[in-house]
Design a protein around this motif. Structure first.
Motif, PDB file in Angstrom:
ATOM      1  N   TYR A 271     130.555  60.013  11.033  1.00  0.00           N
ATOM      2  CA  TYR A 271     129.099  59.968  10.940  1.00  0.00           C
ATOM      3  C   TYR A 271     128.491  60.437  12.254  1.00  0.00           C
ATOM      4  N   CYS A 272     127.374  61.135  12.160  1.00  0.00           N
ATOM      5  CA  CYS A 272     126.586  61.369  13.358  1.00  0.00           C
ATOM      6  C   CYS A 272     125.307  60.535  13.273  1.00  0.00           C
ATOM      7  N   ALA A 273     124.781  60.211  14.446  1.00  0.00           N
ATOM      8  CA  ALA A 273     123.599  59.360  14.515  1.00  0.00           C
ATOM      9  C   ALA A 273     122.736  59.804  15.687  1.00  0.00           C
ATOM     10  N   ALA A 274     121.433  59.571  15.587  1.00  0.00           N
ATOM     11  CA  ALA A 274     120.484  60.025  16.605  1.00  0.00           C
ATOM     12  C   ALA A 274     119.783  58.848  17.264  1.00  0.00           C
ATOM     13  N   SER A 275     119.647  58.950  18.590  1.00  0.00           N
ATOM     14  CA  SER A 275     118.990  57.924  19.386  1.00  0.00           C
ATOM     15  C   SER A 275     117.898  58.584  20.222  1.00  0.00           C
ATOM     16  N   TYR A 276     116.649  58.121  20.050  1.00  0.00           N
ATOM     17  CA  TYR A 276     115.526  58.787  20.701  1.00  0.00           C
ATOM     18  C   TYR A 276     115.593  58.681  22.213  1.00  0.00           C
ATOM     19  N   ASN A 277     115.594  59.865  22.859  1.00  0.00           N
ATOM     20  CA  ASN A 277     115.424  59.980  24.300  1.00  0.00           C
ATOM     21  C   ASN A 277     116.419  59.142  25.116  1.00  0.00           C
ATOM     22  N   SER A 278     117.624  59.000  24.624  1.00  0.00           N
ATOM     23  CA  SER A 278     118.632  58.221  25.344  1.00  0.00           C
ATOM     24  C   SER A 278     119.333  59.101  26.368  1.00  0.00           C
ATOM     25  N   ALA A 279     119.286  58.693  27.648  1.00  0.00           N
ATOM     26  CA  ALA A 279     119.916  59.478  28.708  1.00  0.00           C
ATOM     27  C   ALA A 279     121.430  59.254  28.747  1.00  0.00           C
ATOM     28  N   TYR A 280     121.856  58.049  28.351  1.00  0.00           N
ATOM     29  CA  TYR A 280     123.275  57.702  28.380  1.00  0.00           C
ATOM     30  C   TYR A 280     123.649  57.013  27.069  1.00  0.00           C
TER      31      TYR A 280
ATOM     32  N   TRP B  10     128.700  60.472  17.687  1.00  0.00           N
ATOM     33  CA  TRP B  10     129.632  60.595  16.562  1.00  0.00           C
ATOM     34  C   TRP B  10     130.418  59.286  16.446  1.00  0.00           C
ATOM     35  N   PHE B  11     130.502  58.789  15.227  1.00  0.00           N
ATOM     36  CA  PHE B  11     131.226  57.574  14.932  1.00  0.00           C
ATOM     37  C   PHE B  11     132.182  57.844  13.777  1.00  0.00           C
ATOM     38  N   ARG B  12     133.184  57.007  13.634  1.00  0.00           N
ATOM     39  CA  ARG B  12     134.085  57.160  12.503  1.00  0.00           C
ATOM     40  C   ARG B  12     134.457  55.785  11.965  1.00  0.00           C
ATOM     41  N   GLN B  13     134.822  55.785  10.694  1.00  0.00           N
ATOM     42  CA  GLN B  13     135.219  54.541  10.058  1.00  0.00           C
ATOM     43  C   GLN B  13     136.403  54.797   9.139  1.00  0.00           C
ATOM     44  N   ALA B  14     137.502  54.141   9.455  1.00  0.00           N
ATOM     45  CA  ALA B  14     138.705  54.218   8.626  1.00  0.00           C
ATOM     46  C   ALA B  14     138.645  53.106   7.581  1.00  0.00           C
ATOM     47  N   PRO B  15     139.354  53.272   6.468  1.00  0.00           N
ATOM     48  CA  PRO B  15     139.347  52.236   5.426  1.00  0.00           C
ATOM     49  C   PRO B  15     139.757  50.881   5.989  1.00  0.00           C
ATOM     50  N   GLY B  16     138.961  49.873   5.705  1.00  0.00           N
ATOM     51  CA  GLY B  16     139.282  48.525   6.145  1.00  0.00           C
ATOM     52  C   GLY B  16     139.013  48.241   7.604  1.00  0.00           C
ATOM     53  N   LYS B  17     138.432  49.190   8.306  1.00  0.00           N
ATOM     54  CA  LYS B  17     138.166  49.002   9.730  1.00  0.00           C
ATOM     55  C   LYS B  17     136.678  49.128  10.019  1.00  0.00           C
ATOM     56  N   GLU B  18     136.270  48.621  11.170  1.00  0.00           N
ATOM     57  CA  GLU B  18     134.888  48.741  11.585  1.00  0.00           C
ATOM     58  C   GLU B  18     134.585  50.155  12.077  1.00  0.00           C
TER      59      GLU B  18
END
Length: 126
Positions: A95-104, A36-44
């Protein structure tokens, strides 16, 4: 078609709670870690929390530790982010994002994640 869809965002007062959902279609989360990631206005965009495929390992940004909980329901192909004690600084598009077979799965490199949802707005304000 491989797709992630977020839901559950909205307007909440400081101190309130929301539960975000990230549902996958076209692939199974049994083999994908979710961040899970987030983005505020004007920020990365910044990492909030992540969970390994099959849910054995979780990770949180310092700013949300003790307030947010990530969990998965593989039967529903969905990952949740329970957000409690929300603060105005939690406002942003999540935002949610998916990473294949990531253990960490990490929270710093966006390139680690192959698929992204369209985002859901969270606004914490009185």
């Amino acid at each position: 078609q491989l797709q992630l869809v977020e839901s559950g965002g909205g307007l909440v007062q400081p101190g309130g709670s929301l539960r975000l959902s990230c549902t996958a279609s076209g692939f199974t989360l049994d083999y994908y870690a979710i961040g899970w990631f987030r983005q505020a206005p004007g920020k990365e965009r910044e990492g909030v929390s992540s969970i390994s495929a099959r849910g054995g390992w979780t990770n949180y940004a310092d700013s949300v530790k003790g307030r947010f909980t990530i969990s998965g329901d593989n039967a529903k192909n969905t990952v949740y982010l329970q957000m409690n004690s929300l603060k105005p600084e939690d406002t942003g598009v999540y935002y949610c994002a998916a990473s294949y077979n990531s253990a960490y799965p990490g929270l710093t490199s966006l390139y680690e994640y192959e698929y992204w949802g369209q985002g859901t707005q969270v606004t914490v304000s009185s």
